[in-house]
Design a protein around this motif. Structure first.
Motif, PDB file in Angstrom:
ATOM      1  N   LEU A 199       0.840  -1.206   0.000  1.00 13.83           N
ATOM      2  CA  LEU A 199       0.000   0.000   0.000  1.00 13.83           C
ATOM      3  C   LEU A 199       0.876   1.257   0.000  1.00 13.83           C
ATOM      4  O   LEU A 199       1.885   1.321   0.693  1.00 13.83           O
ATOM      5  CB  LEU A 199      -0.878  -0.002   1.261  1.00 13.83           C
ATOM      6  CG  LEU A 199      -1.891   1.145   1.354  1.00 13.83           C
ATOM      7  CD1 LEU A 199      -3.046   0.914   0.391  1.00 13.83           C
ATOM      8  CD2 LEU A 199      -2.422   1.282   2.775  1.00 13.83           C
ATOM      9  N   ASN A 200       0.459   2.253  -0.796  1.00 17.76           N
ATOM     10  CA  ASN A 200       1.148   3.551  -0.773  1.00 17.76           C
ATOM     11  C   ASN A 200       0.496   4.407   0.317  1.00 17.76           C
ATOM     12  O   ASN A 200      -0.400   5.199   0.051  1.00 17.76           O
ATOM     13  CB  ASN A 200       1.040   4.225  -2.143  1.00 17.76           C
ATOM     14  CG  ASN A 200       1.648   5.618  -2.134  1.00 17.76           C
ATOM     15  OD1 ASN A 200       2.420   5.960  -1.230  1.00 17.76           O
ATOM     16  ND2 ASN A 200       1.293   6.427  -3.123  1.00 17.76           N
ATOM     17  N   SER A 201       0.932   4.218   1.560  1.00 17.91           N
ATOM     18  CA  SER A 201       0.265   4.895   2.681  1.00 17.91           C
ATOM     19  C   SER A 201       0.469   6.413   2.637  1.00 17.91           C
ATOM     20  O   SER A 201      -0.315   7.158   3.218  1.00 17.91           O
ATOM     21  CB  SER A 201       0.765   4.326   4.012  1.00 17.91           C
ATOM     22  OG  SER A 201       2.164   4.461   4.090  1.00 17.91           O
ATOM     23  N   SER A 202       1.493   6.895   1.915  1.00 14.52           N
ATOM     24  CA  SER A 202       1.734   8.357   1.805  1.00 14.52           C
ATOM     25  C   SER A 202       0.525   9.050   1.176  1.00 14.52           C
ATOM     26  O   SER A 202       0.181  10.170   1.543  1.00 14.52           O
ATOM     27  CB  SER A 202       2.953   8.651   0.930  1.00 14.52           C
ATOM     28  OG  SER A 202       4.059   7.988   1.442  1.00 14.52           O
TER      29      SER A 202
ATOM     30  N   PRO B 277       1.101  -3.275   8.113  1.00 16.81           N
ATOM     31  CA  PRO B 277       0.850  -2.328   7.013  1.00 16.81           C
ATOM     32  C   PRO B 277       2.032  -2.145   6.053  1.00 16.81           C
ATOM     33  O   PRO B 277       1.846  -1.820   4.896  1.00 16.81           O
ATOM     34  CB  PRO B 277       0.524  -1.016   7.736  1.00 16.81           C
ATOM     35  CG  PRO B 277       0.845  -1.219   9.172  1.00 16.81           C
ATOM     36  CD  PRO B 277       0.862  -2.672   9.434  1.00 16.81           C
ATOM     37  N   GLN B 278       3.260  -2.396   6.524  1.00 20.07           N
ATOM     38  CA  GLN B 278       4.415  -2.217   5.632  1.00 20.07           C
ATOM     39  C   GLN B 278       4.703  -3.464   4.774  1.00 20.07           C
ATOM     40  O   GLN B 278       5.541  -3.440   3.895  1.00 20.07           O
ATOM     41  CB  GLN B 278       5.675  -1.810   6.433  1.00 20.07           C
ATOM     42  CG  GLN B 278       6.284  -2.907   7.302  1.00 20.07           C
ATOM     43  CD  GLN B 278       5.617  -3.012   8.682  1.00 20.07           C
ATOM     44  OE1 GLN B 278       4.492  -2.549   8.859  1.00 20.07           O
ATOM     45  NE2 GLN B 278       6.301  -3.628   9.640  1.00 20.07           N
TER      46      GLN B 278
ATOM     47  N   PHE C 147      -2.444   8.462   1.637  1.00 17.51           N
ATOM     48  CA  PHE C 147      -3.462   8.653   2.675  1.00 17.51           C
ATOM     49  C   PHE C 147      -2.939   9.490   3.847  1.00 17.51           C
ATOM     50  O   PHE C 147      -3.573   9.554   4.897  1.00 17.51           O
ATOM     51  CB  PHE C 147      -3.949   7.291   3.176  1.00 17.51           C
ATOM     52  CG  PHE C 147      -4.616   6.467   2.111  1.00 17.51           C
ATOM     53  CD1 PHE C 147      -5.902   6.763   1.681  1.00 17.51           C
ATOM     54  CD2 PHE C 147      -3.946   5.400   1.513  1.00 17.51           C
ATOM     55  CE1 PHE C 147      -6.518   6.016   0.687  1.00 17.51           C
ATOM     56  CE2 PHE C 147      -4.560   4.642   0.524  1.00 17.51           C
ATOM     57  CZ  PHE C 147      -5.842   4.954   0.101  1.00 17.51           C
TER      58      PHE C 147
ATOM     59  N   PHE D  54       0.096   9.077   5.448  1.00 19.21           N
ATOM     60  CA  PHE D  54       0.954   8.348   6.391  1.00 19.21           C
ATOM     61  C   PHE D  54       2.290   8.038   5.719  1.00 19.21           C
ATOM     62  O   PHE D  54       2.451   6.969   5.118  1.00 19.21           O
ATOM     63  CB  PHE D  54       0.281   7.029   6.833  1.00 19.21           C
ATOM     64  CG  PHE D  54      -0.839   7.209   7.805  1.00 19.21           C
ATOM     65  CD1 PHE D  54      -0.638   7.030   9.173  1.00 19.21           C
ATOM     66  CD2 PHE D  54      -2.114   7.565   7.367  1.00 19.21           C
ATOM     67  CE1 PHE D  54      -1.687   7.194  10.077  1.00 19.21           C
ATOM     68  CE2 PHE D  54      -3.162   7.743   8.267  1.00 19.21           C
ATOM     69  CZ  PHE D  54      -2.949   7.570   9.627  1.00 19.21           C
TER      70      PHE D  54
ATOM     71  N   PRO E 171       4.812   3.791   6.409  1.00 15.64           N
ATOM     72  CA  PRO E 171       3.784   2.746   6.253  1.00 15.64           C
ATOM     73  C   PRO E 171       3.525   1.950   7.536  1.00 15.64           C
ATOM     74  O   PRO E 171       2.423   1.453   7.742  1.00 15.64           O
ATOM     75  CB  PRO E 171       4.343   1.841   5.147  1.00 15.64           C
ATOM     76  CG  PRO E 171       5.764   2.218   4.967  1.00 15.64           C
ATOM     77  CD  PRO E 171       5.928   3.619   5.469  1.00 15.64           C
TER      78      PRO E 171
ATOM     79  N   PHE F 240       0.389   3.038   9.454  1.00 17.71           N
ATOM     80  CA  PHE F 240      -0.945   3.049   8.832  1.00 17.71           C
ATOM     81  C   PHE F 240      -1.850   2.051   9.556  1.00 17.71           C
ATOM     82  O   PHE F 240      -1.574   0.850   9.566  1.00 17.71           O
ATOM     83  CB  PHE F 240      -0.844   2.695   7.345  1.00 17.71           C
ATOM     84  CG  PHE F 240      -2.141   2.886   6.617  1.00 17.71           C
ATOM     85  CD1 PHE F 240      -2.526   4.138   6.184  1.00 17.71           C
ATOM     86  CD2 PHE F 240      -3.000   1.812   6.390  1.00 17.71           C
ATOM     87  CE1 PHE F 240      -3.730   4.324   5.527  1.00 17.71           C
ATOM     88  CE2 PHE F 240      -4.210   1.988   5.736  1.00 17.71           C
ATOM     89  CZ  PHE F 240      -4.571   3.254   5.307  1.00 17.71           C
TER      90      PHE F 240
ATOM     91  N   ASN G 183      -8.282  -4.531   3.090  1.00 20.82           N
ATOM     92  CA  ASN G 183      -7.191  -5.494   3.236  1.00 20.82           C
ATOM     93  C   ASN G 183      -7.883  -6.814   3.575  1.00 20.82           C
ATOM     94  O   ASN G 183      -8.359  -6.988   4.694  1.00 20.82           O
ATOM     95  CB  ASN G 183      -6.276  -5.012   4.362  1.00 20.82           C
ATOM     96  CG  ASN G 183      -5.168  -5.975   4.680  1.00 20.82           C
ATOM     97  OD1 ASN G 183      -5.204  -7.132   4.291  1.00 20.82           O
ATOM     98  ND2 ASN G 183      -4.181  -5.497   5.412  1.00 20.82           N
TER      99      ASN G 183
END
Length: 464
Positions: free
Chosen positions: A310-313, A358-359, A315, A317, A320, A323, A343
């Motif tokens: 996931l590209n948490s940036s 999350p990472q 959103f 965050f 990661p 998140f 997820n």
């Protein structure tokens, strides 16, 4: 004959056999696989639900099917949700129930309590259907069914929007735009203009506890068909023509399979696939008056099952690891290209299973109106191993038709899928299947006392 082997077809076959007895001969026509929209995809040798994912705790028929078939509830893996506006999260769930309540209260005042009371009132009346069906009562139209549960108010709820109904009971516009819109986008891929009844059913699922079947929800369909020993014919039905035999209607079902074309005669036919021009080119011959065309269109929906990081940036965050969300709903913002993403866990969850950090690379299910392009996938994911896309005509486009489709198309020719125009969920389809089986049985035996009775609450009480 039963046309279609999705949940509607398998449930109606099961209920028909329950009422008519084991001697009833059932042919189920299905060109694709058993299960219909209840389907799974495989990622890394694990299966995941691609749609039709969760079942509400109050879904009594679905609960029964699981018990009868010896299936199990899938272990629940907790995960937090949040609502994303395209720029930031406007509402975030925490691990603390009281803090969640406080946040809702702080943001929206008593709107969420008013919403809860409204949904509970609708559900409480809707639950009457189980009592009626247990006593053998059936309804020859969707309007009659709704009227028996909640009077004209329920029928009107199929004609006016959920937004209008909620504003009327004192829910604020802001709550409708932020929370209600996000739930409806996630469940139906549509806006707060969906009819109030369909909206109430979707909102009940969002705030109640939900479950799923261990091994995949489609096991209910294959299980019910196996139980009824129905004869499955791998062919697509192209039409039905009417003949008569000794004063009784006889229906000729025309079909196309790998062996070519064929036809067979039946006393009774239940169509469980949508009869809308966009979904099927089905013909009815020799019917007088002719069976009219079905108005309305279906909402295209795209499910992308993505295995990646996931590209948490995107959103908000940058790290990661921090998140916290397993499920992201979205508001109705023009720039947002997806409706919701989750997820997801596999359909078989072992005791040792844990949700990915999350990472780590995880399996996400993204629902959207259009297929995601490379750029959009790059926005949501830093990188990914695989993307599996399913495009389907998911739900009725609720703003497209103002009248509900009929259940009875002819003497012993019934249409089950019309119930989706009231609300679309697994349980609604199971309720409709039970209704059609009871209706077919009561009409066949001329037991008119059991059809479209008024004041049923009173009748059922006195019967008890």
């Amino acid at each position: 004959a039963v046309v279609g082997a999705g949940l509607g077809g398998s449930a109606v076959a099961y209920f028909l056999q329950q009422h008519f007895g084991p001697q009833v001969q059932l042919d189920v026509y299905e060109p694709a696989g058993v299960g219909g929209r209840l389907a799974t995809v495989t990622v890394n040798k694990q299966q995941y639900e691609s749609r039709g994912a969760s079942i509400h705790a109050l879904s009594l028929h679905m609960q029964d099917f699981v018990k009868i078939l010896g299936l199990k509830h899938r272990r629940d893996v907790a995960g937090k949700s949040a609502i994303f506006s395209g720029e930031h999260f406007i509402l975030e769930e925490t691990d603390w129930y009281l803090l969640n309540l406080f946040r809702l209260w702080w943001h929206y005042g008593i709107s969420f309590l008013r919403l809860q009371m409204w949904v509970e009132e609708v559900m409480e009346k809707f639950m009457r259907i189980y009592k009626y069906q247990a006593h053998g009562y059936a309804f020859s139209s969707l309007e009659e069914l709704l009227r028996s549960l909640g009077g004209d108010a329920f029928v009107n709820m199929t004609q006016r929007s959920v937004a209008e109904s909620l504003l009327e009971v004192g829910v604020t516009q802001r709550f409708v735009d932020d929370v209600i819109a996000a739930v409806l986008r996630s469940s139906y891929g549509q806006s707060v203009l969906v009819p109030a009844f369909a909206g109430a059913m979707s909102l009940a699922g969002a705030q109640g506890s939900t479950w799923a079947v261990e091994g995949g929800n489609k096991l209910v369909c294959s299980g019910l068909l196996k139980l009824t020993k129905a004869n499955i014919i791998p062919a697509r039905v192209t039409g039905v023509s009417l003949h008569s035999s000794e004063g009784r209607a006889l229906y000729q079902v025309h079909y196309e399979g790998s062996e070519g074309r064929g036809s067979a005669f039946y006393d009774m036919v239940v169509v469980t696939t949508p009869l809308h021009p966009s979904r099927s080119n089905f013909t009815f011959e020799n019917f007088e008056p002719p069976i009219a065309d079905f108005p309305g269109a279906f909402q295209p929906s795209v499910t992308s099952v993505v295995h990646g990081y996931l590209n948490s940036s995107y959103f908000g965050f940058p790290d990661p690891k921090l998140f916290p969300f397993a499920s992201i709903l979205t508001t109705d913002t023009p720039d947002l290209f997806f409706n919701a993403m989750d997820n997801i866990c596999p359909v078989n969850i072992s005791a040792a299973f844990r949700r990915k950090q999350p990472q780590e690379a995880a399996v996400w299910r993204v629902s959207s109106q259009q297929p995601l392009d490379k750029q959009q996938l790059k926005t949501l994911f830093r990188s990914y191993y695989s993307v599996q896309v399913t495009e389907w005509q998911a739900y009725p486009r609720y703003d497209a038709a103002k009248s509900l489709p009929p259940i009875v198309l002819h003497e012993n020719l019934f249409y089950l899928s019309g119930v989706e125009w009231v609300a679309s969920s697994m349980e609604m389809i199971a309720v409709a299947a039970k209704n059609v089986a009871l209706l077919a049985y009561n009409r066949w035996h001329q037991d008119l006392e059991k059809i479209d009775q008024k004041d049923l609450m009173h009748k059922v009480k006195t019967e008890l």
